[in-house]
Design an enzyme around this catalytic site. Structure first.
Site, short mmCIF file in Angstrom:
data_model
loop_
_atom_site.label_atom_id
_atom_site.label_comp_id
_atom_site.label_asym_id
_atom_site.label_seq_id
_atom_site.Cartn_x
_atom_site.Cartn_y
_atom_site.Cartn_z
N ASP A 290 -17.51 -17.53 27.27
CA ASP A 290 -18.31 -17.93 28.44
C ASP A 290 -19.54 -17.02 28.52
O ASP A 290 -19.44 -15.81 28.37
CB ASP A 290 -17.47 -17.81 29.72
CG ASP A 290 -18.14 -18.51 30.88
OD1 ASP A 290 -18.18 -19.74 30.88
OD2 ASP A 290 -18.61 -17.81 31.80
N ASN B 115 -31.39 -19.99 33.50
CA ASN B 115 -31.63 -21.43 33.63
C ASN B 115 -32.37 -21.74 34.92
O ASN B 115 -33.31 -22.55 34.95
CB ASN B 115 -30.29 -22.17 33.59
CG ASN B 115 -30.40 -23.53 32.93
OD1 ASN B 115 -31.23 -23.75 32.06
ND2 ASN B 115 -29.57 -24.45 33.36
N ASP C 244 -31.96 -24.46 27.29
CA ASP C 244 -31.53 -25.12 26.05
C ASP C 244 -31.73 -24.22 24.85
O ASP C 244 -30.90 -24.16 23.94
CB ASP C 244 -32.30 -26.42 25.85
CG ASP C 244 -31.84 -27.53 26.79
OD1 ASP C 244 -30.80 -27.35 27.45
OD2 ASP C 244 -32.53 -28.57 26.87
N ASP D 117 -22.03 -23.97 29.53
CA ASP D 117 -22.31 -22.73 28.81
C ASP D 117 -21.02 -22.10 28.27
O ASP D 117 -20.93 -20.89 28.11
CB ASP D 117 -23.06 -21.74 29.70
CG ASP D 117 -22.25 -21.34 30.93
OD1 ASP D 117 -21.28 -22.05 31.26
OD2 ASP D 117 -22.59 -20.32 31.56
#
Length: 287
Positions: free
Chosen positions: A177, A185, A194, A220
């Site tokens: 993770d 983001n 991205d 993610d």
């Protein structure tokens, strides 16, 4: 015959052959026998196996390699001896595959003609197999990172479980993770997010062995399945991934790191149990 052999020796090394030198050798019944078997499947691995077995019974073939864009399929034994020959598979004036043939000796002229005849006949079934492989790959790959997707993860996990039940072996699951990804983001937008995800995927892949598998599980979160793995080697790969995150320029620039949880397969495990153990370990490490 000597002249034919000279003609063969002049052109045998080319990866495409001149149709002017091609003369049908096998009759319609023999060709039909070959072709009918190829129509039973569009799976490239099975198709290649059938082709190899048929050629092995017809020519002094000992190895076959079908080389296409995404993967290679190998059958029998290949070596770097001088009896290696290759022929291209062309579609719309573009090469879509290359087939490498390995023989135990030099082919005589008639054998070379048989190989050309069967190579031509095999091209359409092979093209169908390549198209099926392309569709299958698209269905099991994450569009952004090119890692396996959730469906591919489930299939691979099931396959490793089945193998471990039949033949006792150890494999491991890593649940990964990202840390600080959401802030990046939110602050820099999805385009930069991205790029972060792609960098993470590439970094994880570079830390794995050829026999391991990497997946984008969702958002993610990533997963890895490590084959033939002990606790020590699992720990080494975990540390390698975390160190690689620190050294990757884009990830280091944004302070993106990862928390990793691992679990080794046990004989009484279910797929759900194994995942929950690795997931719980990841959250313990994150906290």
């Amino acid at each position: 015959m000597e002249q034919l052999n000279q003609l063969y020796e002049q052109h045998v090394g080319e990866n495409v052959f001149n149709p002017a030198h091609y003369a049908p050798v096998l009759n319609q019944h023999e060709l039909s026998t070959f072709f009918q078997k190829w129509l039973t499947t569009i799976d490239l691995a099975i198709l290649g196996e059938l082709f190899f077995e048929q050629l092995e019974n017809t020519l002094p073939l000992c190895g076959l390699k079908i080389q296409c864009n995404h993967s290679d399929f190998c059958f029998g034994l290949r070596s770097n001896n001088r009896y290696n020959k290759r022929l291209a598979v062309i579609q719309h004036d573009e090469q879509v595959a290359m087939i490498h043939y390995t023989f135990t000796r030099t082919l005589v002229a008639r054998e070379w003609q048989i190989l050309q005849q069967l190579h031509i006949l095999f091209q359409n079934p092979l093209k169908n197999g390549l198209e099926y492989e392309r569709i299958k790959l698209a269905a099991t790959r994450d569009n952004l990172t090119s890692l396996g997707n959730r469906s591919s993860f489930d299939d691979t996990m099931h396959r490793l479980f089945s193998h471990a039940k039949r033949q006792p072996s150890q494999f491991a699951l890593l649940v990964i993770d990202l840390n600080k990804f959401k802030q990046v983001n939110d602050q820099y937008g999805h385009s930069q997010g991205d790029k972060i995800l792609v960098a993470c995927a590439d970094t994880i892949s570079c830390c794995l062995r050829d026999t391991d598998f990497a997946f984008r599980f969702g958002g993610d979160e990533f997963c890895c399945l490590l084959t033939d793995t002990s606790i020590d080697s699992c720990q080494q790969i975990t540390e390698r991934i975390q160190q690689a995150f620190k050294e990757q320029d884009l990830l280091a620039q944004h302070g993106v790191s990862c928390s990793i949880g691992s679990a080794i397969y046990q004989s009484d495990d279910t797929e759900h149990c194994l995942f929950m153990r690795a997931d719980a370990a990841m959250y313990r490490n994150k906290n």
